[in-house]
Motif scaffolding. Sequence first.
Motif, PDB file in Angstrom:
ATOM      1  N   ALA A  66      43.678  38.798  44.885  1.00  0.00           N
ATOM      2  CA  ALA A  66      43.169  40.094  44.430  1.00  0.00           C
ATOM      3  C   ALA A  66      42.486  40.840  45.575  1.00  0.00           C
ATOM      4  O   ALA A  66      42.690  42.047  45.746  1.00  0.00           O
ATOM      5  N   VAL A  67      41.704  40.116  46.370  1.00  0.00           N
ATOM      6  CA  VAL A  67      41.046  40.758  47.513  1.00  0.00           C
ATOM      7  C   VAL A  67      42.098  41.287  48.489  1.00  0.00           C
ATOM      8  O   VAL A  67      41.979  42.413  48.972  1.00  0.00           O
ATOM      9  N   TYR A  68      43.133  40.514  48.759  1.00  0.00           N
ATOM     10  CA  TYR A  68      44.181  40.981  49.661  1.00  0.00           C
ATOM     11  C   TYR A  68      44.896  42.205  49.102  1.00  0.00           C
ATOM     12  O   TYR A  68      45.203  43.133  49.840  1.00  0.00           O
ATOM     13  N   ARG A  69      45.165  42.229  47.798  1.00  0.00           N
ATOM     14  CA  ARG A  69      45.799  43.419  47.210  1.00  0.00           C
ATOM     15  C   ARG A  69      44.905  44.634  47.364  1.00  0.00           C
ATOM     16  O   ARG A  69      45.380  45.747  47.565  1.00  0.00           O
ATOM     17  N   LEU A  70      43.602  44.420  47.277  1.00  0.00           N
ATOM     18  CA  LEU A  70      42.644  45.513  47.390  1.00  0.00           C
ATOM     19  C   LEU A  70      42.614  46.109  48.790  1.00  0.00           C
ATOM     20  O   LEU A  70      42.518  47.319  48.945  1.00  0.00           O
ATOM     21  N   VAL A  71      42.736  45.278  49.818  1.00  0.00           N
ATOM     22  CA  VAL A  71      42.519  45.783  51.178  1.00  0.00           C
ATOM     23  C   VAL A  71      43.716  45.683  52.118  1.00  0.00           C
ATOM     24  O   VAL A  71      43.740  46.347  53.154  1.00  0.00           O
ATOM     25  N   GLU A  72      44.716  44.876  51.800  1.00  0.00           N
ATOM     26  CA  GLU A  72      45.768  44.577  52.777  1.00  0.00           C
ATOM     27  C   GLU A  72      46.547  45.790  53.265  1.00  0.00           C
ATOM     28  O   GLU A  72      46.573  46.088  54.453  1.00  0.00           O
ATOM     29  N   ASP A  73      47.206  46.484  52.384  1.00  0.00           N
ATOM     30  CA  ASP A  73      48.054  47.604  52.797  1.00  0.00           C
ATOM     31  C   ASP A  73      47.261  48.872  53.077  1.00  0.00           C
ATOM     32  O   ASP A  73      47.699  49.725  53.826  1.00  0.00           O
ATOM     33  N   THR A  74      46.110  48.991  52.458  1.00  0.00           N
ATOM     34  CA  THR A  74      45.280  50.181  52.635  1.00  0.00           C
ATOM     35  C   THR A  74      44.329  50.063  53.817  1.00  0.00           C
ATOM     36  O   THR A  74      43.766  51.064  54.251  1.00  0.00           O
ATOM     37  N   TRP A  75      44.090  48.878  54.258  1.00  0.00           N
ATOM     38  CA  TRP A  75      43.150  48.592  55.345  1.00  0.00           C
ATOM     39  C   TRP A  75      41.727  49.019  54.982  1.00  0.00           C
ATOM     40  O   TRP A  75      40.944  49.412  55.833  1.00  0.00           O
ATOM     41  N   LEU A  76      41.406  48.939  53.704  1.00  0.00           N
ATOM     42  CA  LEU A  76      40.059  49.317  53.272  1.00  0.00           C
ATOM     43  C   LEU A  76      38.998  48.352  53.780  1.00  0.00           C
ATOM     44  O   LEU A  76      37.812  48.604  53.608  1.00  0.00           O
ATOM     45  N   ASP A  77      39.430  47.286  54.418  1.00  0.00           N
ATOM     46  CA  ASP A  77      38.468  46.405  55.090  1.00  0.00           C
ATOM     47  C   ASP A  77      38.121  46.934  56.485  1.00  0.00           C
ATOM     48  O   ASP A  77      37.230  46.429  57.144  1.00  0.00           O
ATOM     49  N   ASN A  78      38.825  47.979  56.923  1.00  0.00           N
ATOM     50  CA  ASN A  78      38.583  48.570  58.246  1.00  0.00           C
ATOM     51  C   ASN A  78      38.048  49.992  58.203  1.00  0.00           C
ATOM     52  O   ASN A  78      37.444  50.444  59.168  1.00  0.00           O
ATOM     53  N   TRP A  79      38.312  50.714  57.108  1.00  0.00           N
ATOM     54  CA  TRP A  79      37.807  52.074  57.006  1.00  0.00           C
ATOM     55  C   TRP A  79      37.638  52.487  55.555  1.00  0.00           C
ATOM     56  O   TRP A  79      38.097  51.809  54.652  1.00  0.00           O
ATOM     57  N   SER A  80      36.992  53.606  55.370  1.00  0.00           N
ATOM     58  CA  SER A  80      36.627  54.086  54.046  1.00  0.00           C
ATOM     59  C   SER A  80      37.840  54.567  53.249  1.00  0.00           C
ATOM     60  O   SER A  80      38.798  55.100  53.799  1.00  0.00           O
ATOM     61  N   ALA A  81      37.726  54.414  51.944  1.00  0.00           N
ATOM     62  CA  ALA A  81      38.737  54.938  51.033  1.00  0.00           C
ATOM     63  C   ALA A  81      38.818  56.463  51.120  1.00  0.00           C
ATOM     64  O   ALA A  81      39.826  57.060  50.744  1.00  0.00           O
ATOM     65  N   GLU A  82      37.778  57.070  51.641  1.00  0.00           N
ATOM     66  CA  GLU A  82      37.748  58.533  51.820  1.00  0.00           C
ATOM     67  C   GLU A  82      38.963  58.999  52.639  1.00  0.00           C
ATOM     68  O   GLU A  82      39.470  60.100  52.447  1.00  0.00           O
ATOM     69  N   LYS A  83      39.437  58.144  53.518  1.00  0.00           N
ATOM     70  CA  LYS A  83      40.601  58.442  54.361  1.00  0.00           C
ATOM     71  C   LYS A  83      41.841  58.749  53.504  1.00  0.00           C
ATOM     72  O   LYS A  83      42.738  59.454  53.943  1.00  0.00           O
ATOM     73  N   TYR A  84      41.866  58.218  52.292  1.00  0.00           N
ATOM     74  CA  TYR A  84      43.039  58.344  51.427  1.00  0.00           C
ATOM     75  C   TYR A  84      42.873  59.340  50.285  1.00  0.00           C
ATOM     76  O   TYR A  84      43.700  59.373  49.373  1.00  0.00           O
ATOM     77  N   VAL A  85      41.803  60.126  50.310  1.00  0.00           N
ATOM     78  CA  VAL A  85      41.638  61.157  49.282  1.00  0.00           C
ATOM     79  C   VAL A  85      42.793  62.143  49.441  1.00  0.00           C
ATOM     80  O   VAL A  85      43.087  62.619  50.527  1.00  0.00           O
ATOM     81  N   GLY A  86      43.445  62.416  48.333  1.00  0.00           N
ATOM     82  CA  GLY A  86      44.607  63.301  48.352  1.00  0.00           C
ATOM     83  C   GLY A  86      45.920  62.540  48.407  1.00  0.00           C
ATOM     84  O   GLY A  86      46.983  63.132  48.240  1.00  0.00           O
ATOM     85  N   THR A  87      45.853  61.240  48.640  1.00  0.00           N
ATOM     86  CA  THR A  87      47.069  60.423  48.599  1.00  0.00           C
ATOM     87  C   THR A  87      46.880  59.310  47.574  1.00  0.00           C
ATOM     88  O   THR A  87      47.329  59.435  46.445  1.00  0.00           O
ATOM     89  N   ILE A  88      46.186  58.241  47.945  1.00  0.00           N
ATOM     90  CA  ILE A  88      45.960  57.133  47.005  1.00  0.00           C
ATOM     91  C   ILE A  88      44.906  57.496  45.972  1.00  0.00           C
ATOM     92  O   ILE A  88      45.026  57.172  44.796  1.00  0.00           O
TER      93      ILE A  88
END
Length: 170
Positions: A66-88
């Motif tokens: 579950a942790v990997y699904r949360l961060v793996e493809d999005t790289w949310l372990d490296n940067w903020s989810a704010e980077k994906y506003v308007g997409t994800i």
Amino acid sequence: MAVQGSEKSSRRGRRSTTMGGMPLNDMPWWRWRSNVRSALHMLSDPAFQQEAWLAGLPGYGDVTDAVYRLVEDTWLDNWSAEKYVGTIFRDSQEAQLVDAAVLRVLRIMHQVGADAPVTAYMEHQGWPEAVHAAREAHVHLTTADGEDPDAAPRSLEVLAIMTGQADAPA
């Protein structure tokens, strides 16, 4: 002792690196959102964690999946989810809720170890707070998508079918 392995895991061997280490288009945004929502759902549901993860129910992976699904493809372990506003994510509120959940869950994972048994996560003093943060994000994203946040989490096989990855290697 709970069984941690599963015959169907969401973990993949390695990330593709193209532009600055970030995958260019490994996966469309809606698959990313589906994976993030799936992870948040499992991380936010204590009854599911008891009935599936602690019991070793096949088909749902484990807490590390579950942790990997949360961060793996999005790289949310490296940067903020704010980077994906308007997409994800639709807006900053979604991004902030996801960031809060990611930070709490990753803090625990780093303290107990990525492959620790689910009991190590669940017994961690910060787990209730992580579950609460994941629940807030899950409810917000799921409701925004017009779905029932209280429905049972979907298996990894159903997630793969929904995202068109049913033939993808486990």
